[in-house]
Design a protein around this motif. Structure first.
Motif, PDB file in Angstrom:
ATOM      1  N   PRO A  76       0.834  -1.222   0.000  1.00 41.83           N
ATOM      2  CA  PRO A  76       0.000   0.000   0.000  1.00 41.83           C
ATOM      3  C   PRO A  76       0.858   1.257   0.000  1.00 41.83           C
ATOM      4  CG  PRO A  76      -0.788  -1.588   1.616  1.00 41.83           C
ATOM      5  CD  PRO A  76       0.529  -2.107   1.129  1.00 41.83           C
ATOM      6  N   LEU A  77       0.363   2.250  -0.729  1.00 39.08           N
ATOM      7  CA  LEU A  77       1.065   3.524  -0.837  1.00 39.08           C
ATOM      8  C   LEU A  77       0.601   4.425   0.298  1.00 39.08           C
ATOM      9  CD1 LEU A  77       0.741   3.979  -4.721  1.00 39.08           C
ATOM     10  CD2 LEU A  77       2.698   3.114  -3.437  1.00 39.08           C
ATOM     11  N   ARG A  78       1.480   4.658   1.257  1.00 42.65           N
ATOM     12  CA  ARG A  78       1.128   5.487   2.412  1.00 42.65           C
ATOM     13  C   ARG A  78       1.462   6.949   2.177  1.00 42.65           C
ATOM     14  NH1 ARG A  78       0.999   2.791   7.215  1.00 42.65           N
ATOM     15  NH2 ARG A  78       0.210   4.776   8.007  1.00 42.65           N
ATOM     16  N   THR A  79       2.492   7.219   1.390  1.00 38.11           N
ATOM     17  CA  THR A  79       2.907   8.609   1.121  1.00 38.11           C
ATOM     18  C   THR A  79       2.925   8.837  -0.385  1.00 38.11           C
ATOM     19  OG1 THR A  79       5.235   7.921   1.157  1.00 38.11           O
ATOM     20  CG2 THR A  79       4.288   8.742   3.215  1.00 38.11           C
TER      21      THR A  79
ATOM     22  N   ASP B 123      -3.448   7.554   7.842  1.00 42.74           N
ATOM     23  CA  ASP B 123      -3.575   6.452   6.885  1.00 42.74           C
ATOM     24  C   ASP B 123      -2.843   6.757   5.586  1.00 42.74           C
ATOM     25  OD1 ASP B 123      -5.219   4.954   8.604  1.00 42.74           O
ATOM     26  OD2 ASP B 123      -6.951   6.172   8.015  1.00 42.74           O
ATOM     27  N   VAL B 124      -2.826   7.999   5.186  1.00 42.33           N
ATOM     28  CA  VAL B 124      -2.163   8.397   3.948  1.00 42.33           C
ATOM     29  C   VAL B 124      -1.647   9.815   4.106  1.00 42.33           C
ATOM     30  CG1 VAL B 124      -4.313   9.227   2.907  1.00 42.33           C
ATOM     31  CG2 VAL B 124      -2.400   8.609   1.435  1.00 42.33           C
ATOM     32  N   VAL B 125      -0.469  10.070   3.554  1.00 42.88           N
ATOM     33  CA  VAL B 125       0.146  11.399   3.556  1.00 42.88           C
ATOM     34  C   VAL B 125       0.238  11.862   2.104  1.00 42.88           C
ATOM     35  CG1 VAL B 125       2.181  12.766   4.118  1.00 42.88           C
ATOM     36  CG2 VAL B 125       1.461  10.900   5.641  1.00 42.88           C
ATOM     37  N   LEU B 126      -0.367  12.985   1.809  1.00 43.31           N
ATOM     38  CA  LEU B 126      -0.359  13.557   0.464  1.00 43.31           C
ATOM     39  C   LEU B 126       0.543  14.789   0.467  1.00 43.31           C
ATOM     40  CD1 LEU B 126      -4.182  13.351  -0.365  1.00 43.31           C
ATOM     41  CD2 LEU B 126      -2.385  11.696  -0.922  1.00 43.31           C
ATOM     42  N   VAL B 127       1.486  14.822  -0.464  1.00 41.89           N
ATOM     43  CA  VAL B 127       2.480  15.898  -0.500  1.00 41.89           C
ATOM     44  C   VAL B 127       2.323  16.672  -1.808  1.00 41.89           C
ATOM     45  CG1 VAL B 127       4.919  16.487  -0.389  1.00 41.89           C
ATOM     46  CG2 VAL B 127       4.051  14.480   0.853  1.00 41.89           C
ATOM     47  N   ASP B 128       2.133  17.968  -1.697  1.00 44.21           N
ATOM     48  CA  ASP B 128       2.098  18.874  -2.852  1.00 44.21           C
ATOM     49  C   ASP B 128       3.506  19.401  -3.098  1.00 44.21           C
ATOM     50  OD1 ASP B 128       1.449  20.547  -4.894  1.00 44.21           O
ATOM     51  OD2 ASP B 128       0.244  21.938  -3.688  1.00 44.21           O
ATOM     52  N   SER B 129       3.995  19.276  -4.328  1.00 46.58           N
ATOM     53  CA  SER B 129       5.371  19.684  -4.615  1.00 46.58           C
ATOM     54  C   SER B 129       5.397  20.641  -5.794  1.00 46.58           C
ATOM     55  CB  SER B 129       6.229  18.456  -4.922  1.00 46.58           C
ATOM     56  OG  SER B 129       5.916  17.938  -6.204  1.00 46.58           O
ATOM     57  N   PRO B 130       6.498  21.358  -5.976  1.00 46.47           N
ATOM     58  CA  PRO B 130       6.614  22.247  -7.141  1.00 46.47           C
ATOM     59  C   PRO B 130       6.656  21.443  -8.452  1.00 46.47           C
ATOM     60  CG  PRO B 130       8.225  22.798  -5.444  1.00 46.47           C
ATOM     61  CD  PRO B 130       7.634  21.480  -5.073  1.00 46.47           C
ATOM     62  N   PRO B 131       6.528  22.115  -9.589  1.00 45.85           N
ATOM     63  CA  PRO B 131       6.645  21.414 -10.865  1.00 45.85           C
ATOM     64  C   PRO B 131       8.030  20.797 -11.046  1.00 45.85           C
ATOM     65  CG  PRO B 131       5.656  23.585 -11.161  1.00 45.85           C
ATOM     66  CD  PRO B 131       6.170  23.530  -9.763  1.00 45.85           C
ATOM     67  N   VAL B 132       8.122  19.800 -11.913  1.00 41.82           N
ATOM     68  CA  VAL B 132       9.368  19.052 -12.080  1.00 41.82           C
ATOM     69  C   VAL B 132      10.386  19.836 -12.882  1.00 41.82           C
ATOM     70  CG1 VAL B 132      10.365  16.923 -12.992  1.00 41.82           C
ATOM     71  CG2 VAL B 132       8.106  16.890 -11.914  1.00 41.82           C
ATOM     72  N   LEU B 133       9.969  20.439 -13.982  1.00 43.56           N
ATOM     73  CA  LEU B 133      10.939  21.021 -14.907  1.00 43.56           C
ATOM     74  C   LEU B 133      11.551  22.333 -14.441  1.00 43.56           C
ATOM     75  CD1 LEU B 133       9.250  20.199 -18.340  1.00 43.56           C
ATOM     76  CD2 LEU B 133      10.965  18.908 -17.072  1.00 43.56           C
ATOM     77  N   PRO B 134      10.800  23.270 -13.886  1.00 39.11           N
ATOM     78  CA  PRO B 134      11.436  24.561 -13.529  1.00 39.11           C
ATOM     79  C   PRO B 134      12.490  24.447 -12.442  1.00 39.11           C
ATOM     80  CG  PRO B 134       9.038  24.769 -13.642  1.00 39.11           C
ATOM     81  CD  PRO B 134       9.349  23.315 -13.653  1.00 39.11           C
ATOM     82  N   VAL B 135      12.249  23.600 -11.423  1.00 40.32           N
ATOM     83  CA  VAL B 135      13.166  23.515 -10.273  1.00 40.32           C
ATOM     84  C   VAL B 135      13.415  22.047  -9.947  1.00 40.32           C
ATOM     85  CG1 VAL B 135      12.532  25.747  -9.284  1.00 40.32           C
ATOM     86  CG2 VAL B 135      11.190  23.712  -8.712  1.00 40.32           C
TER      87      VAL B 135
ATOM     88  N   VAL C 143       9.061   9.612  -0.865  1.00 41.34           N
ATOM     89  CA  VAL C 143       7.672   9.161  -0.835  1.00 41.34           C
ATOM     90  C   VAL C 143       7.573   7.788  -1.488  1.00 41.34           C
ATOM     91  CG1 VAL C 143       6.728  11.489  -0.793  1.00 41.34           C
ATOM     92  CG2 VAL C 143       7.171  10.379  -2.987  1.00 41.34           C
ATOM     93  N   ASP C 144       6.421   7.140  -1.261  1.00 46.73           N
ATOM     94  CA  ASP C 144       6.195   5.811  -1.844  1.00 46.73           C
ATOM     95  C   ASP C 144       5.856   5.875  -3.319  1.00 46.73           C
ATOM     96  OD1 ASP C 144       6.628   4.776   0.652  1.00 46.73           O
ATOM     97  OD2 ASP C 144       4.493   4.725   1.174  1.00 46.73           O
ATOM     98  N   GLY C 145       5.178   6.916  -3.742  1.00 50.77           N
ATOM     99  CA  GLY C 145       4.767   7.024  -5.133  1.00 50.77           C
ATOM    100  C   GLY C 145       4.557   8.455  -5.543  1.00 50.77           C
ATOM    101  N   VAL C 146       4.660   8.705  -6.866  1.00 52.84           N
ATOM    102  CA  VAL C 146       4.505  10.043  -7.428  1.00 52.84           C
ATOM    103  C   VAL C 146       3.398   9.993  -8.480  1.00 52.84           C
ATOM    104  CG1 VAL C 146       5.621  11.946  -8.660  1.00 52.84           C
ATOM    105  CG2 VAL C 146       6.936  10.551  -7.046  1.00 52.84           C
ATOM    106  N   VAL C 147       2.515  10.969  -8.432  1.00 55.22           N
ATOM    107  CA  VAL C 147       1.438  11.111  -9.415  1.00 55.22           C
ATOM    108  C   VAL C 147       1.670  12.400 -10.187  1.00 55.22           C
ATOM    109  CG1 VAL C 147      -1.042  11.348  -9.777  1.00 55.22           C
ATOM    110  CG2 VAL C 147      -0.180   9.843  -7.965  1.00 55.22           C
TER     111      VAL C 147
END
Length: 576
Positions: free
Chosen positions: A347-350, A459-471, A481-485
């Motif tokens: 299971p993906l917790r983060t 039960d689950v930790v959701l992380v908001d991150s900056p965009p991939v390409l600029p920084v 984290v366990d997985g990236v969307v």
């Protein structure tokens, strides 16, 4: 390899080919639906333009005359040779009709006031197949004038051809005529000499008379021979002359041949539609943005975890709170379910949510997903890891300071988790004060420990991150984290940018589990309509029947209540 295995592979290949063709057809139909407005506009503009131009053009009338060619018979010639000769003769006559001698004769006769070249542009000569007929057509803005010119051309050509035929034997006939005249003069002179002798009695006179009579007989024989040859020559000329007559004279036409308003309008409309379709497919070919889940699968090699419609109430609306039963809200519930079953073994917790570039809606998608998970009874902690442009605190109306940055500096989140109002089970760890070096902080070991600590509390930790390409922040955070969307903005995220984002994440060992298609147009032409239709027609069919039944019962009950109320009002009015 057994025969059944080979047959199974063949069936699989055929089914895969049929499925691919069906998908291509759906893509083409989707493009046509999306650009249907352009096709309609171009069709109407093309047809309207052609109609206006054709209606304002001067009408052109066409008059036609038919000529019949009589070929002179040739002795000792085979039928095949005669046919070839006839065809060549007809082609020769068709060229002669538009020749300068004939055209000049018509111009002089009718006083047209134009050159032979100008007149030739209005004349068309056509050979009627397998016949001895030549159809002569003339176009003019005046219907009567067209018929007059056509008939004048026929008469002028017939006269010109007759003159050419006569010229073939005119020299020989003239020569014979001159000889006949000379012999006739000698006969007259000889007869006069005989008359002058007046019955001579001398021997010399009788001898002279006999000599003159002999000469006269010779002249008369010569005259008879020349006359017979002359008549035979005239007969030969008449028999060997190719004759041309008018089989059908030109009549004044009633209707113009140009412009054909209806045909021009229809053709222009078809051409406009074809150009619009070509332009639509060209734009689609040149458009390198990702629009559908098929694009995500084909270009990124990822599965689509969910498709979220473009929200109509603004960019900062938590639709899962304001409209929990709306299709966009249900899309987040589907996304929640897909995430739950995306990793059954572990299971993906983060989970980290990011995008290729800015302004693709990742923060709003993550906020609504957090609410949907909390509504399902899960304990959710939402971490705003976008230390450069934090938004989660504003979406939930909470404080910014004292968040992730302070927790990393002090090594604890105690007292910094803010519960979200109206959402039980959801807590937010805001970004906090923006540090001077976000990438270094997010790539620290302390961040990994902090996320592990939060995972123990929820039960689950959701992380908001900056965009991939600029920084580099997203790539650094992805290792903790366990997985990236990956959130993809439908119709806005470019293919190359999304591919580069996935590659950057995988280079640091990130587990990219899938993508979310955001801002899908909620129309019948867009993909979200079909997504919504699929889930609600197949998975929600039974629930839909129940809800429709409940609505019918509710409607009937309300109708009965309204009737009863009106009856009570009428009774009260009667008592009053």
């Amino acid at each position: 390899m057994s025969g059944s295995t080979v047959a199974g592979q063949a069936v699989g290949l055929s089914e895969g080919s049929a499925l691919g063709e069906e998908q291509d057809l759906r893509v083409y139909l989707a493009v046509l639906r999306r650009w249907l407005w352009l096709v309609v506009v171009c069709t109407i503009l093309g047809a309207a333009s052609a109609f206006l131009v054709s209606s304002n053009m001067a009408p052109v009338y066409e008059a036609s005359a038919t000529l019949l060619v009589h070929q002179a018979p040739s002795a000792g010639v085979s039928d095949y040779t005669a046919i070839l000769t006839s065809e060549r003769l007809a082609r020769t006559y068709s060229e002669m009709i538009t020749g300068r001698p004939v055209l000049d004769a018509v111009i002089d006769q009718l006083e047209l006031g134009q050159t032979a070249e100008e007149l030739a542009e209005t004349v068309e000569v056509e050979l009627v197949r397998d016949t001895q007929l030549i159809r002569l057509s003339v176009e003019h803005n005046d219907a009567a004038r067209a018929a007059t010119i056509a008939n004048a051309l026929s008469d002028a050509f017939i006269a010109y051809n007759a003159g050419l035929q006569e010229a073939r034997y005119s020299g020989s006939l003239t020569s014979v005529e001159e000889q006949i005249g000379q012999v006739s003069a000698l006969i007259e002179q000889t007869e006069e000499a005989i008359d002058d002798l007046d019955a001579p009695e001398t021997t010399e006179g009788l001898a002279e008379l006999a000599r003159l009579q002999t000469i006269l007989a010779g002249y008369r024989n010569t005259y008879a021979t020349l006359l017979q040859g002359y008549e035979e020559m005239r007969l030969t000329a008449a028999q060997s002359t190719d004759n041309v007559i008018v089989a059908e004279a030109a009549e004044v036409p009633d209707e113009p041949v140009r412009p054909r308003v209806l045909m021009n309008t229809a053709l222009a409309g078809v051409v406009g539609a074809m150009l619009a379709v070509g332009a639509a497919f060209l734009v689609e070919y040149l458009d390198d943005t990702i629009k559908t889940s098929d694009d995500i699968s084909r270009e990124l090699g990822l599965g689509t975890l969910g498709a979220v419609a473009r929200l109509r109430n603004g960019d900062d609306v938590l639709v899962t709170l304001t409209e929990p039963l709306s299709p966009p809200s249900e899309a987040f519930q589907v996304l929640r379910t897909n995430l739950r079953f995306s990793a059954l073994d572990k299971p993906l917790r983060t989970l980290q949510f990011t995008s290729a570039g800015p302004e693709e809606g990742k923060s709003l998608v993550l906020a609504n997903l957090a609410v949907a998970m909390a509504q399902a009874g899960l304990k959710v902690i939402l971490v705003d890891g976008d230390l450069r442009r934090p938004r989660q605190h504003a979406l939930f109306g909470l404080h910014l300071l004292g968040g992730l940055t302070s927790s990393l500096l002090q090594g604890s989140t105690d007292g910094r988790l803010q519960p979200a109002e109206q959402v039980e089970g959801l807590s937010l760890l805001s970004a906090g004060k923006s540090p001077p070096n976000p990438a270094q902080i997010l790539s620290s070991q302390r961040l990994r420990e902090l996320i592990d600590e939060l995972a123990q509390k929820a039960d689950v930790v959701l992380v908001d991150s900056p965009p991939v390409l600029p920084v580099a922040d997203a790539a650094a955070l992805a290792q903790a984290v366990d997985g990236v969307v990956l959130v993809v903005d439908a119709g806005a995220t470019r293919r190359g940018a999304a591919q580069q984002a996935v590659e950057n994440l995988r280079q640091v060992g990130a587990n990219v589990i899938g993508a979310v298609l955001n801002n899908v147009p909620m129309t019948r032409r867009g993909g979200y309509y079909y997504y919504y239709y699929y889930y609600h027609q197949h998975y929600g069919e039974e629930e839909g029947k129940k809800s429709r039944g409940g609505r019918r019962k509710g409607f009937l009950a309300g109708l009965r209540r309204r009737r009863a109320k009106r009856g009570e009002e009428r009774e009260a009015a009667g008592e009053g």
